[in-house]
Write a protein that holds these residues in place. Sequence first.
Motif, PDB file in Angstrom:
ATOM      1  N   GLU A 322     -15.177 -18.924  26.021  1.00  0.00           N
ATOM      2  CA  GLU A 322     -14.471 -20.178  25.842  1.00  0.00           C
ATOM      3  C   GLU A 322     -14.692 -20.751  24.557  1.00  0.00           C
ATOM      4  O   GLU A 322     -13.958 -21.466  23.927  1.00  0.00           O
ATOM      5  N   LEU A 323     -15.946 -20.843  24.117  1.00  0.00           N
ATOM      6  CA  LEU A 323     -16.613 -21.362  22.922  1.00  0.00           C
ATOM      7  C   LEU A 323     -15.680 -20.668  21.495  1.00  0.00           C
ATOM      8  O   LEU A 323     -15.530 -21.218  20.608  1.00  0.00           O
ATOM      9  N   MET A 324     -15.685 -19.240  22.222  1.00  0.00           N
ATOM     10  CA  MET A 324     -14.703 -18.454  20.914  1.00  0.00           C
ATOM     11  C   MET A 324     -13.405 -18.854  20.654  1.00  0.00           C
ATOM     12  O   MET A 324     -12.922 -19.064  19.754  1.00  0.00           O
ATOM     13  N   GLU A 325     -12.814 -19.124  21.735  1.00  0.00           N
ATOM     14  CA  GLU A 325     -11.522 -19.387  21.791  1.00  0.00           C
ATOM     15  C   GLU A 325     -11.282 -20.888  21.233  1.00  0.00           C
ATOM     16  O   GLU A 325     -10.220 -21.437  20.555  1.00  0.00           O
ATOM     17  N   ASP A 326     -12.226 -21.838  21.431  1.00  0.00           N
ATOM     18  CA  ASP A 326     -12.220 -23.023  20.893  1.00  0.00           C
ATOM     19  C   ASP A 326     -12.296 -23.170  19.377  1.00  0.00           C
ATOM     20  O   ASP A 326     -11.880 -24.041  18.863  1.00  0.00           O
ATOM     21  N   SER A 327     -13.098 -22.102  18.928  1.00  0.00           N
ATOM     22  CA  SER A 327     -13.453 -22.090  17.552  1.00  0.00           C
ATOM     23  C   SER A 327     -12.012 -21.378  16.684  1.00  0.00           C
ATOM     24  O   SER A 327     -11.924 -21.164  15.424  1.00  0.00           O
ATOM     25  N   GLY A 328     -11.049 -20.940  17.570  1.00  0.00           N
ATOM     26  CA  GLY A 328      -9.843 -20.170  17.023  1.00  0.00           C
ATOM     27  C   GLY A 328      -9.859 -18.567  17.048  1.00  0.00           C
ATOM     28  O   GLY A 328      -8.800 -18.209  16.681  1.00  0.00           O
ATOM     29  N   LEU A 329     -10.773 -18.148  17.597  1.00  0.00           N
ATOM     30  CA  LEU A 329     -10.927 -16.912  17.969  1.00  0.00           C
ATOM     31  C   LEU A 329     -10.128 -16.568  19.016  1.00  0.00           C
ATOM     32  O   LEU A 329      -9.911 -17.194  20.119  1.00  0.00           O
ATOM     33  N   PRO A 330      -9.379 -15.358  18.948  1.00  0.00           N
ATOM     34  CA  PRO A 330      -8.517 -14.782  20.254  1.00  0.00           C
ATOM     35  C   PRO A 330      -9.534 -14.539  21.230  1.00  0.00           C
ATOM     36  O   PRO A 330     -10.742 -14.185  21.119  1.00  0.00           O
ATOM     37  N   ARG A 331      -9.127 -14.618  22.465  1.00  0.00           N
ATOM     38  CA  ARG A 331      -9.979 -14.402  23.531  1.00  0.00           C
ATOM     39  C   ARG A 331     -10.413 -13.067  23.646  1.00  0.00           C
ATOM     40  O   ARG A 331      -9.557 -12.189  23.694  1.00  0.00           O
ATOM     41  N   PRO A 332     -11.666 -12.774  23.559  1.00  0.00           N
ATOM     42  CA  PRO A 332     -11.899 -11.155  23.892  1.00  0.00           C
ATOM     43  C   PRO A 332     -11.446 -10.579  25.040  1.00  0.00           C
ATOM     44  O   PRO A 332     -11.278 -10.837  25.824  1.00  0.00           O
ATOM     45  N   LYS A 333     -10.933  -9.384  24.612  1.00  0.00           N
ATOM     46  CA  LYS A 333     -10.188  -8.309  25.583  1.00  0.00           C
ATOM     47  C   LYS A 333     -11.158  -7.713  26.518  1.00  0.00           C
ATOM     48  O   LYS A 333     -10.847  -7.248  27.753  1.00  0.00           O
ATOM     49  N   ALA A 334     -12.586  -7.476  26.201  1.00  0.00           N
ATOM     50  CA  ALA A 334     -13.415  -7.201  26.846  1.00  0.00           C
ATOM     51  C   ALA A 334     -13.717  -8.131  28.268  1.00  0.00           C
ATOM     52  O   ALA A 334     -13.633  -9.151  28.137  1.00  0.00           O
ATOM     53  N   ARG A 335     -14.334  -7.585  29.273  1.00  0.00           N
ATOM     54  CA  ARG A 335     -14.775  -8.219  30.517  1.00  0.00           C
ATOM     55  C   ARG A 335     -15.927  -8.765  30.224  1.00  0.00           C
ATOM     56  O   ARG A 335     -16.859  -8.069  29.739  1.00  0.00           O
ATOM     57  N   ALA A 336     -16.326  -9.988  30.799  1.00  0.00           N
ATOM     58  CA  ALA A 336     -17.675 -10.561  30.658  1.00  0.00           C
ATOM     59  C   ALA A 336     -18.380  -9.602  31.633  1.00  0.00           C
ATOM     60  O   ALA A 336     -19.854  -9.383  31.066  1.00  0.00           O
ATOM     61  N   GLU A 337     -18.259  -8.975  32.609  1.00  0.00           N
ATOM     62  CA  GLU A 337     -18.757  -7.929  33.413  1.00  0.00           C
ATOM     63  C   GLU A 337     -19.231  -6.953  32.568  1.00  0.00           C
ATOM     64  O   GLU A 337     -20.517  -6.287  32.938  1.00  0.00           O
ATOM     65  N   ASP A 338     -18.511  -6.414  31.838  1.00  0.00           N
ATOM     66  CA  ASP A 338     -18.931  -5.201  30.779  1.00  0.00           C
ATOM     67  C   ASP A 338     -19.923  -5.525  29.935  1.00  0.00           C
ATOM     68  O   ASP A 338     -20.805  -4.812  29.529  1.00  0.00           O
ATOM     69  N   ILE A 339     -19.778  -6.772  29.519  1.00  0.00           N
ATOM     70  CA  ILE A 339     -20.910  -7.137  28.562  1.00  0.00           C
ATOM     71  C   ILE A 339     -22.456  -7.424  29.209  1.00  0.00           C
ATOM     72  O   ILE A 339     -23.532  -6.765  28.925  1.00  0.00           O
ATOM     73  N   VAL A 340     -22.264  -7.784  30.559  1.00  0.00           N
ATOM     74  CA  VAL A 340     -23.440  -7.899  31.203  1.00  0.00           C
ATOM     75  C   VAL A 340     -23.982  -6.446  31.811  1.00  0.00           C
ATOM     76  O   VAL A 340     -25.279  -6.214  31.793  1.00  0.00           O
TER      77      VAL A 340
END
Length: 373
Positions: A322-340
């Motif tokens: 969400e912070l990335m989107e607020d900064s103007g970056l596109p929302r990551p296509k990766a799933r949060a679960e995959d990062i975890v």
Amino acid sequence: MATSPNTTLSPKKKDESFFEKLGTITRKKKAKEVTDLQEEGKNAIESPTSPTIPDIGPEGYQLVDNEERSMIEPSSREDPKLKELIKVLLDWINDELADHRIIVKDIEEDLFDGQILQKLIEKLCKVRVEAREVTQSEIGQKQKLRVVLDYINLILCVPPVLSQQKWSVDSIHSKNLVAILHLLVALARHFNAPIRLPDNVIITLIVIQKVDGILQPRYVPEEITTSFDDIDGRSERDAFDTLFDHAPDKLNVVKKTLLTFVNKYLMKLNLEVADLDNQFHDGVYLIILMGLLEGYFTPLYQFHVTPTTFEHKVHNVRFAFELMEDSGLPRPKARAEDIVNLNLKSTLRVLYNIFTKYKTSTSQVPAQPVAVQ
């Protein structure tokens, strides 16, 4: 009184004997018809194009012309990936329904009447689905199931015509494993379930069709899950796929570049990352990094500073997105679960997107970061 040896049988006795013989002949004829049907099906399935013989019973061969019937090829049920998928989905359902003290043990036997599906969608959507109580009658069960599936299709934004291709009231109620898996995978993906679905799960179906009185089998692969990139929201290959597959030396260069980049900012708070593979999986460094890059301090109450559960980590990563989107970056296509789950490719993709935006920036970090309310 003694009976003379020459006394003839009464007409009644003759009639009984005649009908008994007629009944015997009729039963033998019906038995022969069943045997013929079984033999016809067996011959069709034992043809050179059919390496296995599924046991579908005599009713499986009683098809009208051009009618089809399908079943899972027996050896396909033993596929380790299929077994893993079923276990992952069962664990997810049981975790979601733990508060109801519901334990699902068999994915085919326990979901067919709509009761478990109703509880699951109510938990996921935090709603109440108005459907009739559990009933033992087939009509009542299908009525309940129809209400639940209609609601699920509405949530998934699946047109009725499209959903019928993968699941329906009849297919779920008949305990069709393929239909049940399609439905559960769709739900898990839609609600970003904190699970990792095994990739490339394909079930082999035997489809038998009766043509001109002859049963003709064919084998059809049914795709339940695709590649990992499809699960994390990506269907196209990119540069990271190429690096992982063909250029591990260049991949190490990219990792070192990203490591240098993130530490340039994190070290301003006396933090340092030594291992990209493991130190971003809980979302904490991602959140802090975005604050440093954008010049603000994220209040500690907005995320889990020391996450101890899978859910805490998923919350953190989603918040970082969400912070990335607020900064103007596109929302990551990766799933949060995959990062975890420590998927390195997904982690590198997220970090690289941040890098491409901020790599030319000079120090943007104020001596006293401004708190974000």
